[in-house]
Design a protein around this motif. Structure first.
Motif, mmCIF file in Angstrom:
data_model
loop_
_atom_site.group_PDB
_atom_site.id
_atom_site.type_symbol
_atom_site.label_atom_id
_atom_site.label_comp_id
_atom_site.label_asym_id
_atom_site.label_seq_id
_atom_site.Cartn_x
_atom_site.Cartn_y
_atom_site.Cartn_z
ATOM 1 N N LYS A 1 -60.298 -43.043 55.486
ATOM 2 C CA LYS A 1 -61.065 -41.872 55.889
ATOM 3 C C LYS A 1 -60.317 -40.604 55.503
ATOM 4 C CE LYS A 1 -62.656 -44.339 60.013
ATOM 5 N NZ LYS A 1 -62.733 -44.313 61.494
ATOM 6 N N PHE A 2 -61.042 -39.687 54.901
ATOM 7 C CA PHE A 2 -60.505 -38.363 54.572
ATOM 8 C C PHE A 2 -61.352 -37.322 55.306
ATOM 9 C CE2 PHE A 2 -59.573 -40.959 50.783
ATOM 10 C CZ PHE A 2 -58.194 -40.745 50.658
ATOM 11 N N ASN A 3 -60.755 -36.625 56.242
ATOM 12 C CA ASN A 3 -61.537 -35.704 57.063
ATOM 13 C C ASN A 3 -61.882 -34.397 56.355
ATOM 14 O OD1 ASN A 3 -60.982 -37.714 58.872
ATOM 15 N ND2 ASN A 3 -60.411 -36.352 60.546
ATOM 16 N N GLY B 1 -60.612 -36.197 66.689
ATOM 17 C CA GLY B 1 -59.405 -35.858 65.948
ATOM 18 C C GLY B 1 -58.785 -34.545 66.386
ATOM 19 N N ALA B 2 -59.614 -33.665 66.956
ATOM 20 C CA ALA B 2 -59.122 -32.351 67.387
ATOM 21 C C ALA B 2 -58.648 -32.345 68.838
ATOM 22 C CB ALA B 2 -60.218 -31.308 67.213
ATOM 23 N N TYR C 1 -55.824 -34.582 63.890
ATOM 24 C CA TYR C 1 -55.862 -35.783 63.061
ATOM 25 C C TYR C 1 -56.864 -35.593 61.929
ATOM 26 C CZ TYR C 1 -52.966 -38.084 66.494
ATOM 27 O OH TYR C 1 -51.913 -38.426 67.309
ATOM 28 N N VAL C 2 -56.422 -35.882 60.708
ATOM 29 C CA VAL C 2 -57.231 -35.539 59.529
ATOM 30 C C VAL C 2 -57.448 -36.708 58.575
ATOM 31 C CG1 VAL C 2 -56.526 -33.130 59.642
ATOM 32 C CG2 VAL C 2 -55.188 -34.730 58.252
ATOM 33 N N GLY C 3 -57.033 -37.916 58.962
ATOM 34 C CA GLY C 3 -57.248 -39.042 58.071
ATOM 35 C C GLY C 3 -56.739 -40.333 58.659
ATOM 36 N N ALA C 4 -57.204 -41.432 58.088
ATOM 37 C CA ALA C 4 -56.781 -42.750 58.545
ATOM 38 C C ALA C 4 -56.810 -43.721 57.374
ATOM 39 C CB ALA C 4 -57.679 -43.255 59.671
ATOM 40 N N THR D 1 -52.869 -46.594 59.314
ATOM 41 C CA THR D 1 -52.004 -45.431 59.474
ATOM 42 C C THR D 1 -52.879 -44.203 59.696
ATOM 43 O OG1 THR D 1 -50.406 -46.404 57.946
ATOM 44 C CG2 THR D 1 -50.202 -44.040 58.390
ATOM 45 N N VAL D 2 -52.506 -43.358 60.647
ATOM 46 C CA VAL D 2 -53.256 -42.130 60.869
ATOM 47 C C VAL D 2 -52.403 -40.941 60.449
ATOM 48 C CG1 VAL D 2 -54.685 -43.065 62.706
ATOM 49 C CG2 VAL D 2 -52.508 -41.998 63.280
ATOM 50 N N TYR D 3 -53.065 -39.879 60.026
ATOM 51 C CA TYR D 3 -52.375 -38.697 59.523
ATOM 52 C C TYR D 3 -52.849 -37.473 60.291
ATOM 53 C CZ TYR D 3 -51.494 -41.947 55.708
ATOM 54 O OH TYR D 3 -51.125 -43.039 54.984
ATOM 55 N N TRP D 4 -51.934 -36.563 60.505
ATOM 56 C CA TRP D 4 -52.271 -35.363 61.246
ATOM 57 C C TRP D 4 -51.538 -34.158 60.684
ATOM 58 C CZ3 TRP D 4 -48.893 -39.099 63.098
ATOM 59 C CH2 TRP D 4 -47.585 -38.675 63.334
ATOM 60 N N VAL D 5 -52.032 -32.981 61.044
ATOM 61 C CA VAL D 5 -51.338 -31.726 60.753
ATOM 62 C C VAL D 5 -50.983 -31.081 62.087
ATOM 63 C CG1 VAL D 5 -52.417 -31.351 58.510
ATOM 64 C CG2 VAL D 5 -53.552 -30.499 60.564
#
Length: 340
Positions: free
Chosen positions: A61-63, A105-106, A115-118, A139-143
């Motif tokens: 997933k790409f947010n 995600g927010a 959170y901006v992707g998985a 894996t999850v990704y965040w800024v």
């Protein structure tokens, strides 16, 4: 598919509203019936981050592009909902599926993360399988303040704001929640400016790198927020962010949104007769002239079917080498102006 769906809404409702003899109402109904089920098939669980949409055929997933699609989906419903009849409820279902995921995600824990992707794009792109069969660790990704991502944060803010207008009457409580979250996300994007390319590296690049910085997303988010009540602050912010810079875009996509900002601000000049926004009306008209076939100022060339947009400067190459259907969005922006 998720990114392309907004095109269906704009095209079908616009043509139906113009009295086109073809049965666009039925086509719209079938599209809206099909869409939520396709999205639900790609459901994956990431703890609190359940939902959303996978990219292409992979379980990732790409947010950033998801938020763009949600903004366009909501924007089309805001502008054309009057012509959708009973299908407005189906459109709201699709929009809410996207915004519920972005909202998670927010607001997920730990705080101060967006959170901006998985998923791992480098692994997932090599393995196409049914989501039901996927059992790999996600894996999850965040800024965050020390790992900024103003592009994706600005677009998520725009998506939530646009959706809050869709649900203003249909679900006032939900509308208030997502608008409140949109303002927080936008504040974060503005305060901690920086590219998510640098913060997340191979998790987003080269798949969905931001190639032109975060200014367009910040302007787009502010332009949508300016349309909400008590929004004078955002009008001033738009000026401070450089909305008056003389930019001449001839493209509109999930990454380059300057034209989207211009169209949004031009709306105020056209519908509210606000002379302070005449500059954006002129810029919007210039944009239309650049994408219209046979225009003396056109910088684009279409195939005979009108489906793909080519760049005269580089001959036969598509403007960007992948996902060229997204540039239908430019033509849709043109249709939006003609209706106004």
């Amino acid at each position: 598919m998720f990114r392309f769906f907004f095109f269906i809404i704009f095209f079908l409702v616009n043509n139906n509203a113009e009295g086109n003899p073809d049965n666009y109402s039925e086509a719209l109904e079938k599209s809206l019936l099909f869409f939520p089920h396709v999205v639900k098939i790609v459901l994956l669980s990431h703890g609190d981050l359940t939902g959303g949409c996978n990219d292409a055929g992979e379980n990732v997933k790409f947010n950033f592009p998801t938020a763009f699609t949600a903004t366009m989906f909501s924007g089309s419903t805001v502008e054309y909902g009057w012509g959708m009849g009973s299908q407005i409820q189906e459109a709201q279902v699709g929009i809410r599926w996207a915004t519920d995921y972005l909202l998670k995600g927010a607001t997920a824990t730990p705080p101060a993360r967006l959170y901006v992707g998985a998923g791992d794009p480098n692994v997932d792109h090599k393995c196409w399988e049914r989501p039901e069969d996927m059992d790999a660790v996600r894996t999850v990704y965040w800024v965050s303040h020390d790992k900024p991502g103003s592009e994706v944060a600005g677009e998520i803010a725009a998506a939530l704001t646009a959706a809050s207008i869709v649900f203003h009457r249909a679900d006032p409580a939900y509308s208030r929640i997502i608008l409140r979250t949109a303002k927080k996300v936008f504040k974060f994007a503005l305060k901690y400016q920086g590219s998510y390319n640098s913060s997340l590296g191979s998790a987003v690049c080269p798949s969905y790198c931001s190639y032109n910085g975060c200014k367009d997303e910040l302007l787009r988010g502010a332009a949508w927020l300016f349309r909400t009540p008590n929004s004078i602050y955002y009008n001033k912010l738009i000026k401070n962010l450089g909305a008056d810079d003389q930019l001449e875009p001839d493209i509109f996509s999930w990454d380059n949104k300057y034209a989207g900002k211009t169209i949004k601000l031009a709306r105020r000049a056209l519908l509210n007769h606000d002379e302070n926004f005449d500059q954006y009306r002129q810029e919007a008209e210039n944009f239309v002239c650049k994408i219209l076939p046979n225009s003396p100022n056109s910088t684009t060339q279409y195939t005979k079917g009108g489906g793909n947009i080519y760049d005269k400067k580089i001959g036969a190459n598509i403007k960007l080498p992948q996902s060229n259907l997204q540039y239908a969005g430019s033509t849709i922006q043109q249709n939006y102006l003609t209706i106004l």
